[in-house]
Scaffold this motif. Structure first.
Motif, PDB file in Angstrom:
ATOM      1  N   LEU A 273       0.844  -1.192   0.000  1.00 36.99           N
ATOM      2  CA  LEU A 273       0.000   0.000   0.000  1.00 36.99           C
ATOM      3  C   LEU A 273       0.882   1.245   0.000  1.00 36.99           C
ATOM      4  O   LEU A 273       2.000   1.217   0.532  1.00 36.99           O
ATOM      5  CB  LEU A 273      -0.898   0.034   1.252  1.00 36.99           C
ATOM      6  CG  LEU A 273      -1.669  -1.239   1.601  1.00 36.99           C
ATOM      7  CD1 LEU A 273      -2.354  -1.061   2.959  1.00 36.99           C
ATOM      8  CD2 LEU A 273      -2.709  -1.551   0.527  1.00 36.99           C
ATOM      9  N   PRO A 274       0.401   2.349  -0.538  1.00 38.80           N
ATOM     10  CA  PRO A 274       1.150   3.603  -0.421  1.00 38.80           C
ATOM     11  C   PRO A 274       1.311   3.985   1.046  1.00 38.80           C
ATOM     12  O   PRO A 274       0.454   3.661   1.889  1.00 38.80           O
ATOM     13  CB  PRO A 274       0.282   4.612  -1.173  1.00 38.80           C
ATOM     14  CG  PRO A 274      -0.632   3.796  -2.020  1.00 38.80           C
ATOM     15  CD  PRO A 274      -0.853   2.516  -1.300  1.00 38.80           C
ATOM     16  N   SER A 275       2.385   4.687   1.363  1.00 42.84           N
ATOM     17  CA  SER A 275       2.629   5.065   2.758  1.00 42.84           C
ATOM     18  C   SER A 275       1.539   5.964   3.315  1.00 42.84           C
ATOM     19  O   SER A 275       1.321   6.000   4.530  1.00 42.84           O
ATOM     20  CB  SER A 275       3.990   5.752   2.880  1.00 42.84           C
ATOM     21  OG  SER A 275       4.045   6.905   2.042  1.00 42.84           O
ATOM     22  N   GLY A 276       0.815   6.657   2.452  1.00 43.63           N
ATOM     23  CA  GLY A 276      -0.258   7.530   2.936  1.00 43.63           C
ATOM     24  C   GLY A 276      -1.589   6.832   3.115  1.00 43.63           C
ATOM     25  O   GLY A 276      -2.562   7.456   3.542  1.00 43.63           O
ATOM     26  N   MET A 277      -1.676   5.547   2.799  1.00 43.06           N
ATOM     27  CA  MET A 277      -2.940   4.803   2.896  1.00 43.06           C
ATOM     28  C   MET A 277      -3.030   4.124   4.250  1.00 43.06           C
ATOM     29  O   MET A 277      -2.326   3.153   4.536  1.00 43.06           O
ATOM     30  CB  MET A 277      -3.043   3.772   1.774  1.00 43.06           C
ATOM     31  CG  MET A 277      -4.394   3.102   1.675  1.00 43.06           C
ATOM     32  SD  MET A 277      -4.475   2.020   0.207  1.00 43.06           S
ATOM     33  CE  MET A 277      -6.197   1.502   0.254  1.00 43.06           C
ATOM     34  N   GLY A 278      -3.905   4.652   5.093  1.00 43.06           N
ATOM     35  CA  GLY A 278      -4.063   4.104   6.434  1.00 43.06           C
ATOM     36  C   GLY A 278      -5.081   2.990   6.485  1.00 43.06           C
ATOM     37  O   GLY A 278      -5.674   2.589   5.478  1.00 43.06           O
ATOM     38  N   ALA A 279      -5.328   2.500   7.688  1.00 38.81           N
ATOM     39  CA  ALA A 279      -6.267   1.391   7.857  1.00 38.81           C
ATOM     40  C   ALA A 279      -7.680   1.778   7.449  1.00 38.81           C
ATOM     41  O   ALA A 279      -8.402   0.981   6.825  1.00 38.81           O
ATOM     42  CB  ALA A 279      -6.240   0.921   9.306  1.00 38.81           C
TER      43      ALA A 279
END
Length: 322
Positions: A273-279
């Protein structure tokens, strides 16, 4: 050169093998054969406790979450419900991913029991090892950790001790402060040092709420979704290959199905996942993917050439954890 003594057959055991108690390996076998235990009935017992059980949590509620907590999740707890009543002096039993100093279990001062899941085991049946530790913890003196020990081959398993009608609901923690329920001032220097090391090594992890046994985690370079699935491996690989060939196996832009783990008899697909994509951002695409996967699992048509290539790529990127 001295002559070898002629070999004689051992006397027939006087009792059935199932009745032979476990003794020290070098002690005389209780069956009366005259041989050491390890050379007599100990052989069968050793084989029984080392034979690998591929799916130790099969039949338990939340099998996929058991696998996740054993292999993937740093800090989590689950309240366990036993068959029958707890002993009067044991208010609760809690499963924990890790305990201080890697203790197999701990009987707290208030009598409650913490059972550690991520420990080395003495046999090939993780369920039997954990059940043995749990039984000993229930009768251990309060304020005392439970040491590891060799497990009898005919001992009970978790499936024999736990209430299978009770829900299995993991609570994921940001750290291991649950080890010390009241205050860090109550901890010994050893426990405090173990807590500090564990917290420093813990990867931030969140359990998704919209699908079962899917765990988001954060690493310095990118995030991941690791999803333990209950489906038979060959069927699941086919279904994922169909989605991959269609370009629908991702969780959205910038995400990618990169491979899978194999753990305790189950498959664990992994997405980058991209680092900016949270749970929270994973919840909707994961639910949508679950619907696509359910349809693909129902398809029994032969794989196309493109789907077979996709399947081969997924198979080559499998890693066996246990």
């Amino acid at each position: 050169m001295a002559k070898k003594r002629p070999q004689t057959k051992a006397a027939k055991p006087r009792t059935e093998s199932g009745e032979i108690p476990v003794v020290g390996a070098r002690e005389p076998c209780p069956c009366g054969s005259g041989r050491r235990y390890k050379a007599c009935h100990g052989r069968a017992a050793a084989h029984a406790v080392t034979e690998l059980v591929q799916r130790p949590f099969e039949g338990l509620p939340g099998e996929c979450d058991w696998v996740a907590l054993r292999e993937l999740v740093p800090a989590a707890t689950v309240e366990l419900t036993l068959k029958g009543e707890l002993p009067e002096d044991v208010p609760s039993v809690t499963l924990a991913t890790v305990l201080p100093m890697a203790w197999p279990a701990l009987r707290r001062d208030d009598g409650s029991v913490l059972l550690g899941l991520q420990n080395d085991t003495s046999s090939g049946d993780l369920s039997r090892d954990l059940a043995n530790t749990l039984r000993r913890a229930l009768s251990t003196q309060p304020g005392t950790p439970v040491a590891a020990q060799r497990v009898p081959a005919d001992g009970p398993r978790l499936q024999d001790l736990l209430d299978e009608s009770a829900a299995f609901e993991p609570v994921v923690h940001s750290g291991f402060e649950f080890w010390i329920p009241d205050s860090a001032d109550n901890a010994s220097p050893e426990v405090s040092a173990s807590l500090e090391r564990a917290n420093a090594a813990a990867i931030p992890t969140v359990k998704l709420s919209g699908v079962d046994a899917a765990y988001w985690c954060e690493t310095p370079e990118k995030n991941h979704l690791r999803w333990v699935m209950p489906h038979p491996e060959e069927q699941l690989l086919d279904a994922l290959a169909r989605l991959h060939a269609q370009g629908t196996s991702s969780l959205g832009e910038g995400t990618r199905l990169v491979g899978s783990f194999r753990a305790h008899g189950l498959m664990v697909p992994v997405w980058d996942l991209p680092s900016g994509m949270g749970a929270e951002e994973c919840e909707k695409p994961a639910a949508e993917l679950a619907e696509r996967l359910a349809k693909a699992l129902q398809t029994d048509a032969p794989l196309t050439a493109e789907e077979r290539r996709a399947r081969g790529g997924l198979t080559n990127r499998q890693v066996t954890l246990s």
